[in-house]
Write a protein that holds these residues in place. Structure first.
Motif, PDB file in Angstrom:
ATOM      1  N   LEU A  20      94.598 -24.661 128.033  1.00  0.00           N
ATOM      2  CA  LEU A  20      93.218 -24.796 128.490  1.00  0.00           C
ATOM      3  C   LEU A  20      93.227 -24.440 129.982  1.00  0.00           C
ATOM      4  O   LEU A  20      93.493 -25.292 130.841  1.00  0.00           O
ATOM      5  CB  LEU A  20      92.699 -26.214 128.257  1.00  0.00           C
ATOM      6  CG  LEU A  20      91.212 -26.469 128.532  1.00  0.00           C
ATOM      7  CD1 LEU A  20      90.326 -25.460 127.800  1.00  0.00           C
ATOM      8  CD2 LEU A  20      90.815 -27.885 128.149  1.00  0.00           C
ATOM      9  N   PRO A  21      92.976 -23.179 130.310  1.00  0.00           N
ATOM     10  CA  PRO A  21      93.177 -22.709 131.689  1.00  0.00           C
ATOM     11  C   PRO A  21      92.425 -23.503 132.741  1.00  0.00           C
ATOM     12  O   PRO A  21      92.928 -23.685 133.861  1.00  0.00           O
ATOM     13  CB  PRO A  21      92.683 -21.255 131.629  1.00  0.00           C
ATOM     14  CG  PRO A  21      92.917 -20.844 130.222  1.00  0.00           C
ATOM     15  CD  PRO A  21      92.605 -22.068 129.412  1.00  0.00           C
ATOM     16  N   GLU A  22      91.254 -23.986 132.416  1.00  0.00           N
ATOM     17  CA  GLU A  22      90.441 -24.693 133.405  1.00  0.00           C
ATOM     18  C   GLU A  22      91.099 -25.981 133.888  1.00  0.00           C
ATOM     19  O   GLU A  22      90.753 -26.475 134.977  1.00  0.00           O
ATOM     20  CB  GLU A  22      89.059 -24.995 132.826  1.00  0.00           C
ATOM     21  CG  GLU A  22      88.164 -23.777 132.672  1.00  0.00           C
ATOM     22  CD  GLU A  22      88.487 -22.896 131.481  1.00  0.00           C
ATOM     23  OE1 GLU A  22      87.934 -21.791 131.389  1.00  0.00           O
ATOM     24  OE2 GLU A  22      89.310 -23.309 130.620  1.00  0.00           O
ATOM     25  N   ILE A  23      92.032 -26.516 133.136  1.00  0.00           N
ATOM     26  CA  ILE A  23      92.717 -27.736 133.581  1.00  0.00           C
ATOM     27  C   ILE A  23      94.219 -27.537 133.741  1.00  0.00           C
ATOM     28  O   ILE A  23      94.902 -28.415 134.260  1.00  0.00           O
ATOM     29  CB  ILE A  23      92.467 -28.919 132.616  1.00  0.00           C
ATOM     30  CG1 ILE A  23      93.224 -28.750 131.300  1.00  0.00           C
ATOM     31  CG2 ILE A  23      90.980 -29.116 132.354  1.00  0.00           C
ATOM     32  CD1 ILE A  23      93.259 -29.990 130.446  1.00  0.00           C
ATOM     33  N   ASN A  24      94.760 -26.379 133.300  1.00  0.00           N
ATOM     34  CA  ASN A  24      96.216 -26.209 133.297  1.00  0.00           C
ATOM     35  C   ASN A  24      96.625 -24.793 133.690  1.00  0.00           C
ATOM     36  O   ASN A  24      97.659 -24.295 133.272  1.00  0.00           O
ATOM     37  CB  ASN A  24      96.765 -26.533 131.900  1.00  0.00           C
ATOM     38  CG  ASN A  24      98.226 -26.925 131.921  1.00  0.00           C
ATOM     39  OD1 ASN A  24      98.692 -27.549 132.878  1.00  0.00           O
ATOM     40  ND2 ASN A  24      98.958 -26.558 130.886  1.00  0.00           N
ATOM     41  N   ARG A  25      95.814 -24.162 134.519  1.00  0.00           N
ATOM     42  CA  ARG A  25      95.992 -22.741 134.846  1.00  0.00           C
ATOM     43  C   ARG A  25      97.370 -22.424 135.432  1.00  0.00           C
ATOM     44  O   ARG A  25      97.984 -21.419 135.086  1.00  0.00           O
ATOM     45  CB  ARG A  25      94.895 -22.316 135.818  1.00  0.00           C
ATOM     46  CG  ARG A  25      94.970 -20.873 136.267  1.00  0.00           C
ATOM     47  CD  ARG A  25      93.731 -20.465 137.024  1.00  0.00           C
ATOM     48  NE  ARG A  25      92.588 -20.321 136.132  1.00  0.00           N
ATOM     49  CZ  ARG A  25      91.549 -21.136 136.106  1.00  0.00           C
ATOM     50  NH1 ARG A  25      91.512 -22.186 136.912  1.00  0.00           N
ATOM     51  NH2 ARG A  25      90.553 -20.922 135.274  1.00  0.00           N
ATOM     52  N   SER A  26      97.847 -23.236 136.327  1.00  0.00           N
ATOM     53  CA  SER A  26      99.088 -22.908 137.036  1.00  0.00           C
ATOM     54  C   SER A  26     100.314 -22.947 136.143  1.00  0.00           C
ATOM     55  O   SER A  26     101.314 -22.268 136.415  1.00  0.00           O
ATOM     56  CB  SER A  26      99.291 -23.867 138.217  1.00  0.00           C
ATOM     57  OG  SER A  26      99.425 -25.208 137.754  1.00  0.00           O
ATOM     58  N   GLU A  27     100.274 -23.733 135.057  1.00  0.00           N
ATOM     59  CA  GLU A  27     101.446 -23.876 134.194  1.00  0.00           C
ATOM     60  C   GLU A  27     101.565 -22.760 133.160  1.00  0.00           C
ATOM     61  O   GLU A  27     102.674 -22.417 132.733  1.00  0.00           O
ATOM     62  CB  GLU A  27     101.405 -25.224 133.478  1.00  0.00           C
ATOM     63  CG  GLU A  27     101.629 -26.419 134.381  1.00  0.00           C
ATOM     64  CD  GLU A  27     102.971 -26.346 135.107  1.00  0.00           C
ATOM     65  OE1 GLU A  27     104.000 -26.146 134.424  1.00  0.00           O
ATOM     66  OE2 GLU A  27     102.974 -26.463 136.345  1.00  0.00           O
ATOM     67  N   ILE A  28     100.462 -22.190 132.757  1.00  0.00           N
ATOM     68  CA  ILE A  28     100.472 -21.233 131.643  1.00  0.00           C
ATOM     69  C   ILE A  28     101.335 -20.006 131.920  1.00  0.00           C
ATOM     70  O   ILE A  28     102.168 -19.636 131.076  1.00  0.00           O
ATOM     71  CB  ILE A  28      99.025 -20.852 131.265  1.00  0.00           C
ATOM     72  CG1 ILE A  28      98.318 -22.081 130.659  1.00  0.00           C
ATOM     73  CG2 ILE A  28      98.991 -19.682 130.279  1.00  0.00           C
ATOM     74  CD1 ILE A  28      96.819 -21.932 130.527  1.00  0.00           C
ATOM     75  N   PRO A  29     101.245 -19.351 133.073  1.00  0.00           N
ATOM     76  CA  PRO A  29     102.076 -18.158 133.298  1.00  0.00           C
ATOM     77  C   PRO A  29     103.569 -18.450 133.407  1.00  0.00           C
ATOM     78  O   PRO A  29     104.387 -17.525 133.310  1.00  0.00           O
ATOM     79  CB  PRO A  29     101.535 -17.603 134.624  1.00  0.00           C
ATOM     80  CG  PRO A  29     100.210 -18.241 134.818  1.00  0.00           C
ATOM     81  CD  PRO A  29     100.302 -19.577 134.175  1.00  0.00           C
ATOM     82  N   LYS A  30     103.929 -19.707 133.597  1.00  0.00           N
ATOM     83  CA  LYS A  30     105.335 -20.072 133.755  1.00  0.00           C
ATOM     84  C   LYS A  30     106.059 -20.222 132.413  1.00  0.00           C
ATOM     85  O   LYS A  30     107.292 -20.308 132.389  1.00  0.00           O
ATOM     86  CB  LYS A  30     105.460 -21.400 134.508  1.00  0.00           C
ATOM     87  CG  LYS A  30     104.848 -21.408 135.896  1.00  0.00           C
ATOM     88  CD  LYS A  30     104.932 -22.817 136.490  1.00  0.00           C
ATOM     89  CE  LYS A  30     104.234 -22.914 137.818  1.00  0.00           C
ATOM     90  NZ  LYS A  30     104.254 -24.310 138.361  1.00  0.00           N
TER      91      LYS A  30
END
Length: 348
Positions: free
Chosen positions: A141-151
């Motif tokens: 859910l990018p709006e709350i977890n954006r920084s973790e997704i690309p990692k």
């Protein structure tokens, strides 16, 4: 695989013959980087995509053929979308994860949504045999977890109901405006596509049309997902089936001391830079977001009961599934989040 240079990203869709798979293909038609090279279906193996979904005639996908799942086909795939039910995804995720170390996986199932496999097993009553992969998975859910997704290499696409509810509560939760000594209550209604593309007596036209019902009243599996992500001690969720094709409308109530104007300003401030969240001045309807990746939110206050009231609408197979999956893919490949998703509702 690339980000924004123009080189194509090779995509595979496992389980492409369901509603979410077909909607994903429709959305990827608009994506400048995605090149769908492999689609699977057990039910329609050997059939052309256009035999099952004629609306793809004259599209760039009209010559695609549904094939059987074969892990050898993923050696040169950049992003794999798994449009599979819970329990069916994690064995394939595990197989592909170790076979192709460069592969990114967007999983539509619930198999990696929780912080721990124990929470998943408790909720879905399925033994998870890929527990080690939770360390390399992110809640999508990018709006709350954006920084973790690309990692991470595995992105767990959220549930449709949780997407509408979490986005509807997130600003109030992070600003400490929810009195958690009282239950947060979510009353949600979904279109019939949320039940999947399958033969089911309860989903026949005459069973659904001109009717409206609650289901899983004793407890729905999406409730623990919402509780975990928002750290809510008390949460009550009741889903309903509405005789429409697509869409979710959630009406959410929580106890708060905040005034109506304060709530509205905080929601606008928190979401001011979020392309896919539109804070509305009037209650939204599902047709406003049909076929899109938008979540429209309205917040107000019932002063007599000291309750905040939030109305949150999404397309259950858009922001609730396939649209969000494309948004997550964009984060994984380094493209702007709205790439291929600048679509607006048909509205009627």
């Amino acid at each position: 695989m690339q980000g924004t240079s123009g080189q194509s990203v090779k995509v595979a869709v496992v389980g492409a013959s369901g509603y979410t798979g077909a909607e994903l293909l429709r959305l990827l038609l608009h994506h400048p980087f995605a090149e769908v090279v492999y689609i699977t279906s057990r039910q329609f193996e050997g059939k052309k995509l256009t035999e099952v979904f004629p609306h793809f005639l004259k599209s760039k996908y009209e010559n695609l053929v549904f094939e059987e799942y074969n892990p050898d086909r993923f050696s040169d795939i950049d992003v794999a979308f798994l449009c599979l039910p819970h329990g069916a995804s994690f064995p394939i995720v595990k197989e592909l994860y170790y076979r192709n170390p460069n592969l990114k996986i967007v999983d539509f199932s619930a198999d990696f949504r929780f912080k721990s496999p124990e929470n998943y097993e408790r909720t879905y009553r399925v033994e998870h045999t890929a527990k080690d992969l939770f360390l390399d998975s992110a809640y999508g859910l990018p709006e709350i977890n954006r920084s973790e997704i690309p990692k991470k290499r595995i992105v767990a696409n959220p549930g449709c109901y949780p997407t509408s509810i979490i986005l509807g509560l997130y600003p109030a939760r992070i600003k400490g405006l929810i009195d958690t000594s009282f239950p947060v209550i979510a009353d949600s209604k979904s279109g019939v596509t949320g039940a999947g593309r399958k033969a089911n007596l309860n989903l026949l036209f005459c069973e659904v049309n001109e009717s409206f019902k609650a289901y899983s009243v004793e407890g729905h599996r999406h409730a623990p997902e919402v509780k975990e992500k928002l750290e809510l001690p008390l949460f009550r969720f009741t889903p309903h089936l509405v005789p429409m094709n697509r869409g979710i409308l959630s009406t959410i109530y929580f106890k708060t001391d905040a005034e109506r104007e304060e709530l509205q300003e905080i929601y606008k401030e928190v979401y001011k830079n979020e392309y896919f969240v539109r804070v509305r001045s009037t209650p939204p309807k599902t047709s406003d977001v049909s076929g899109t990746n938008f979540c429209d939110i309205y917040v107000t206050k019932d002063e007599s009961n000291e309750l905040a009231v939030v109305v949150s609408v999404i397309d259950n197979i858009g922001k609730g599934a396939s649209g969000q999956a494309v948004q997550n893919m964009n984060l994984l490949i380094g493209a702007p989040e709205n790439t291929g998703l600048t679509l607006f509702s048909n509205w009627i």
